[in-house]
Write a protein that holds these residues in place. Structure first.
Motif, PDB file in Angstrom:
ATOM      1  N   ASP A  95      85.398 118.325 -19.985  1.00 15.64           N
ATOM      2  CA  ASP A  95      87.176 118.102 -20.490  1.00 15.64           C
ATOM      3  C   ASP A  95      87.557 117.818 -18.631  1.00 15.64           C
ATOM      4  O   ASP A  95      87.802 118.395 -17.971  1.00 15.64           O
ATOM      5  CB  ASP A  95      87.690 119.547 -20.802  1.00 15.64           C
ATOM      6  N   HIS A 152      92.927 126.034 -17.335  1.00 16.70           N
ATOM      7  CA  HIS A 152      92.666 126.628 -18.370  1.00 16.70           C
ATOM      8  C   HIS A 152      91.133 126.831 -17.628  1.00 16.70           C
ATOM      9  O   HIS A 152      90.224 126.152 -16.997  1.00 16.70           O
ATOM     10  CB  HIS A 152      91.994 126.157 -19.493  1.00 16.70           C
ATOM     11  N   CYS A 185      89.500 124.477 -15.449  1.00 17.68           N
ATOM     12  CA  CYS A 185      89.773 122.861 -15.200  1.00 17.68           C
ATOM     13  C   CYS A 185      90.949 123.307 -14.251  1.00 17.68           C
ATOM     14  O   CYS A 185      92.481 123.850 -15.005  1.00 17.68           O
ATOM     15  CB  CYS A 185      90.379 122.575 -17.036  1.00 17.68           C
ATOM     16  N   GLU A 197      94.161 120.916 -13.282  1.00 24.06           N
ATOM     17  CA  GLU A 197      94.776 119.277 -14.300  1.00 24.06           C
ATOM     18  C   GLU A 197      96.550 119.056 -13.677  1.00 24.06           C
ATOM     19  O   GLU A 197      96.939 119.150 -14.573  1.00 24.06           O
ATOM     20  CB  GLU A 197      94.791 119.520 -15.581  1.00 24.06           C
ATOM     21  N   GLU A 199      92.782 115.738 -13.711  1.00 21.61           N
ATOM     22  CA  GLU A 199      91.712 116.685 -14.574  1.00 21.61           C
ATOM     23  C   GLU A 199      89.840 116.794 -14.261  1.00 21.61           C
ATOM     24  O   GLU A 199      89.699 115.728 -14.475  1.00 21.61           O
ATOM     25  CB  GLU A 199      91.830 117.228 -15.684  1.00 21.61           C
TER      26      GLU A 199
HETATM   27 CO    CO Z   1      91.836 120.605 -19.912  1.00 20.25          CO
END
Ligand code: CO
Ligand code: MF3
Length: 261
Positions: free
Chosen positions: A106, A169, A200, A202, A233
């Motif tokens: 991600d 997260h 992550c 971001e 991110e």
């Molecule tokens: Co994310």
């Protein structure tokens, strides 16, 4: 519950996140005036599948596409559309996820479309810098609040505002795991960071007010005052006490060359 990852699991997460990085670099070749955001989505979907992975976002809580494309005053979760065409001077946050070997990648990057107002370029640059300020704080023994404080103070000192409603997260077998990773906070507050955590970070940073609107499509968020917003991110692991960035902007910035921000 925070799942601590083994060295082997972190290497699998690196594979997923490196694929996301390469997908964003593929998209970087196509970000230009005249392309629709749905065409970018199609390119991402094909690239991810060609590499043996699945788009993490497609079908997630009913999300209809493989990437999020958030243009100008849109902050995150913009839905690709065959009616939205990029034009000179726009900015676009592209957020992408890929699932392979049981783990998600991600990462997100905000791109310039052609020549962009220098004030807006500074917003992008500052947001990206704030992400690295947050990453510097992501080390064993520090706390989640240290990350948020670093991002928030860096951006607010430069006159920007920090979105509160959406946050970073944990990342792993699920795209969103504990802990929550806000882009604001107080030093020394929150969950203690440990080796094996994968998160992550971001930052979503606004030129004007921090306040946002949830659009009626159920996904897109935009700034209340319609001034631009930026979003970057990275996924990072805490390994041997320090942050190890699992995603990468290097492939993107190779494609952008001297146009990289
Ligand atoms: Co994310
Ligand atoms: N990548 C986003 C995040 O960082 C999630 C996208 S939401 C989805 O949390 F529904 F589009 F997948």
């Amino acid at each position: 519950m925070i799942y601590l990852k083994s060295e082997e699991e972190i290497e699998l997460l690196r594979i997923s996140n490196q694929l996301v990085a390469k997908t964003l670099a593929e998209l970087a070749k196509h970000v230009a005036p005249g392309i629709s955001t749905l065409e970018l989505d199609r390119i991402a979907n094909e690239f991810i599948r060609d590499h043996g992975a699945e788009p993490s976002f497609l079908g997630y809580n009913g999300y209809p596409n493989s990437i999020c494309t958030s243009v100008n005053e849109q902050i995150v979760h913009g839905i690709p559309s065959d009616k939205v065409f990029l034009k000179e001077g726009d900015i676009i946050s592209i957020d992408c996820g890929a699932y392979i070997n049981g783990f998600h990648g991600d990462s997100a990057y905000t791109f310039c479309v052609g020549e962009v107002d220098p004030q807006i370029v500074t917003l992008l640059r500052t947001t990206k810098e704030s992400l690295y300020k947050g990453i510097e704080q992501a080390r064993e023994g520090h706390r989640i609040g240290d990350i948020g404080y670093a991002v928030q103070s860096y951006c607010e000192d430069r006159g920007y505002s920090v979105v509160r409603e959406m946050i970073g997260h944990g990342l792993g077998r699920e795209m969103h795991e504990a802990p929550e990773v806000p882009n604001y906070g107080r030093k020394g507050n929150g969950v203690m960071l440990k080796s094996g955590m994968v998160i992550c970070i971001e930052p979503m940073i606004n030129m004007g007010t921090r306040h946002i609107v949830f659009e009626r499509d159920g996904w897109t968020t935009r700034t209340l005052d319609r001034k631009p917003a930026a979003h970057f991110e990275h996924a990072i692991a805490i390994r041997q006490g320090e942050a190890d960035i699992l995603s990468s902007f290097e492939y993107i910035e190779q494609v952008l060359g001297d146009k990289a921000i």
